[in-house]
Motif scaffolding. Structure first.
Motif, short mmCIF file in Angstrom:
data_model
loop_
_atom_site.label_atom_id
_atom_site.label_comp_id
_atom_site.label_asym_id
_atom_site.label_seq_id
_atom_site.Cartn_x
_atom_site.Cartn_y
_atom_site.Cartn_z
N ARG A 82 -7.98 2.77 -15.90
CA ARG A 82 -8.70 4.01 -15.60
C ARG A 82 -9.13 3.95 -14.16
O ARG A 82 -9.83 3.01 -13.80
CB ARG A 82 -9.93 4.19 -16.51
N PRO A 83 -8.71 4.85 -13.31
CA PRO A 83 -7.82 5.98 -13.61
C PRO A 83 -6.39 5.52 -13.85
O PRO A 83 -5.96 4.50 -13.30
CB PRO A 83 -7.92 6.85 -12.36
N GLU A 84 -5.67 6.29 -14.67
CA GLU A 84 -4.29 5.93 -14.99
C GLU A 84 -3.36 6.11 -13.79
O GLU A 84 -2.40 5.38 -13.62
CB GLU A 84 -3.78 6.77 -16.16
N ARG A 85 -3.64 7.13 -12.98
CA ARG A 85 -2.80 7.44 -11.82
C ARG A 85 -3.57 7.17 -10.54
O ARG A 85 -4.70 7.62 -10.38
CB ARG A 85 -2.38 8.90 -11.84
N ILE A 86 -2.91 6.46 -9.62
CA ILE A 86 -3.49 6.18 -8.31
C ILE A 86 -2.42 6.52 -7.27
O ILE A 86 -1.25 6.13 -7.41
CB ILE A 86 -3.90 4.70 -8.17
#
Length: 149
Positions: A82-86
């Motif tokens: 978390r966050p899943e997307r970076i």
């Protein structure tokens, strides 16, 4: 909320009630935001670029297209984080663009920042717990004189 305050909240998580943990998670989650969906779609739809494809654009709105050390963005995805997307920057060139030419007498290097993320880890009863960790994320690239060592 400053880092030390968030860190103290996480340290207290192990002894907190479920309701308190849930409130703490909601507060912390505000600081672990995903990149805007429009940005993710734009990055994923953009063609892969390389140093040879790069043409400086002084009138361009994006810094990564005007830099002496150009970069592209990619989205790093991990469902356990978390966050899943970076959003991560990747340097396009080994050298730098000097006077419109690729000059390997200089080096393109990533500019990194530390980011707090949560990693999901299995715990008793089939549930999950989250462990806070700091990771290094490339956010841009810069041009430097090669290190002498």
């Amino acid at each position: 909320m400053c880092w030390s305050h968030r860190h103290m909240k996480l340290a207290a998580w192990g002894v907190a009630s479920d309701a308190r943990r849930c409130r703490q998670w909601r507060r912390l989650h505000r600081h672990l935001r995903e990149p805007p969906p429009q940005l993710v779609r734009e990055i994923e739809a953009s063609p892969a670029r390389s140093c040879g494809d790069f043409a400086p654009s002084p009138a361009g709105q994006h810094r990564n297209n005007r830099a002496l050390s150009p970069w592209r963005y990619r989205v790093d995805y991990n469902s356990a984080r978390r966050p899943e997307r970076i959003v991560v920057a990747e340097c396009l060139c080994d050298g730098c663009i000097i006077h419109g030419e690729h000059d390997t007498g200089y080096n393109s290097v990533p500019v990194r920042r530390t980011m707090l993320v949560l990693w999901a880890e299995p715990c008793g009863g089939g549930g999950l717990t989250y462990a806070a960790r700091e990771i290094e994320v490339a956010v841009a690239c810069t041009c430097v004189v090669p290190a002498l060592f």
